[in-house]
Write a protein that holds these residues in place. Structure first.
Motif, PDB file in Angstrom:
ATOM      1  N   PRO A  85       0.888  -1.323   0.089  1.00 39.69           N
ATOM      2  CA  PRO A  85       0.027  -0.042  -0.097  1.00 39.69           C
ATOM      3  C   PRO A  85       0.798   1.092  -0.030  1.00 39.69           C
ATOM      4  N   LEU A  86       2.011   1.280   0.460  1.00 43.72           N
ATOM      5  CA  LEU A  86       2.852   2.471   0.619  1.00 43.72           C
ATOM      6  C   LEU A  86       3.548   2.744  -0.498  1.00 43.72           C
ATOM      7  N   VAL A  87       3.604   1.958  -1.651  1.00 44.01           N
ATOM      8  CA  VAL A  87       4.130   1.932  -2.801  1.00 44.01           C
ATOM      9  C   VAL A  87       3.303   1.873  -4.072  1.00 44.01           C
ATOM     10  N   GLY A  88       1.888   1.694  -3.785  1.00 46.07           N
ATOM     11  CA  GLY A  88       0.967   1.626  -4.741  1.00 46.07           C
ATOM     12  C   GLY A  88       1.021   0.469  -5.533  1.00 46.07           C
ATOM     13  N   LEU A  89       1.445  -0.640  -5.107  1.00 47.52           N
ATOM     14  CA  LEU A  89       1.607  -1.930  -6.048  1.00 47.52           C
ATOM     15  C   LEU A  89       0.210  -2.406  -6.014  1.00 47.52           C
ATOM     16  N   GLY A  90      -0.083  -2.883  -7.389  1.00 48.68           N
ATOM     17  CA  GLY A  90      -1.314  -3.468  -7.706  1.00 48.68           C
ATOM     18  C   GLY A  90      -1.316  -4.872  -6.980  1.00 48.68           C
ATOM     19  N   GLU A  91      -2.605  -5.445  -7.045  1.00 47.87           N
ATOM     20  CA  GLU A  91      -2.896  -6.852  -6.353  1.00 47.87           C
ATOM     21  C   GLU A  91      -2.002  -7.805  -7.110  1.00 47.87           C
ATOM     22  N   MET A  92      -2.277  -8.105  -8.357  1.00 46.90           N
ATOM     23  CA  MET A  92      -1.637  -9.224  -8.867  1.00 46.90           C
ATOM     24  C   MET A  92       0.067  -8.984  -8.816  1.00 46.90           C
ATOM     25  N   ALA A  93       0.452  -7.737  -9.050  1.00 44.69           N
ATOM     26  CA  ALA A  93       2.015  -7.404  -9.057  1.00 44.69           C
ATOM     27  C   ALA A  93       2.465  -7.769  -7.708  1.00 44.69           C
ATOM     28  N   THR A  94       1.721  -7.584  -6.674  1.00 48.15           N
ATOM     29  CA  THR A  94       1.934  -7.747  -5.051  1.00 48.15           C
ATOM     30  C   THR A  94       2.133  -9.190  -5.072  1.00 48.15           C
ATOM     31  N   VAL A  95       1.236 -10.061  -5.680  1.00 48.18           N
ATOM     32  CA  VAL A  95       1.087 -11.428  -5.358  1.00 48.18           C
ATOM     33  C   VAL A  95       2.423 -12.150  -5.997  1.00 48.18           C
TER      34      VAL A  95
END
Length: 207
Positions: A166-176
């Motif tokens: 959430p701090l770097v604005g990473l999307g859901e799929m990118a985070t996974v």
């Protein structure tokens, strides 16, 4: 199928394979295979759901998870003898399962709006507890306690991606994907290249 469900299915399947392979090393019967496969496959996710107060527990809501674990047990029961090194297969399958499970646990906690610390803890719990139960029940030295090896460290790093996303604005799929890649990459480095953390060395007491 949701991302969470896909991660849970993948984690259950691959962890169940490792449980069945451990059962093959212990020369258990098919019931023993199934028991260890189910315990390993759903153990971490069960504790995660209980701690997060998710009702019903994921495999009670969808019995397909148990079917996946039992199927894995039967497959390994009839094919384990074909593997040149079952222990090597356990290590690498466990590394893949760890990546799936850490992402699943952290993703679920994040989706519930939990704090970064809880997201981190749930990723570690989901990733590490099933394998720990497997090894304790099979009377083997738990992989999580192998001296100096990266294991829990990998889980912390992978879950940390979700905590920081959430701090770097990473999307859901990118985070996974980033979480899974980091977890597996660190574990693979430990297995393949001997990456280690410094371990405690006892010293004589000062005079």
């Amino acid at each position: 199928m949701t991302i969470i469900a896909m991660l849970d299915y993948a984690a259950v399947l691959v962890f169940a394979l490792t449980g069945a392979l451990v059962a093959s090393r212990a020369q258990l019967d098919i019931i023993g295979f199934s028991f260890l496969a189910i315990l390993t496959g759903v153990g971490g996710g069960t504790l995660r759901d209980l701690l997060l107060d998710r009702h019903p527990v994921f495999w009670m809501d969808d019995l397909t998870y148990l079917g996946v674990a039992v199927t894995a047990a039967f497959v390994v029961f009839f094919t384990a003898h074909l593997l040149e090194s079952r222990y090597a297969a356990i290590l690498w399958l466990d590394a893949a399962a760890l990546a799936f499970a850490v992402a699943a646990g952290a993703r679920i906690a994040a989706a519930q709006g939990e704090s970064a610390v809880i997201v981190l803890v749930m990723g570690v719990v989901t990733g590490c507890l099933g394998g720990l139960m497997r090894d304790v029940v099979a009377n083997e030295v738990p992989l999580v306690l192998k001296r100096g090896e990266l294991y829990v460290t990998c889980a912390v790093a992978g879950a940390g991606v979700f905590a920081l996303a959430p701090l770097v604005g990473l999307g859901e799929m990118a985070t996974v994907l980033a979480s899974g890649a980091l977890t597996f990459g660190l574990r693979a480095g430990s297995l393949g290249f001997g990456w280690r953390l410094p371990v405690y060395r006892s010293r004589p007491p000062r005079a």
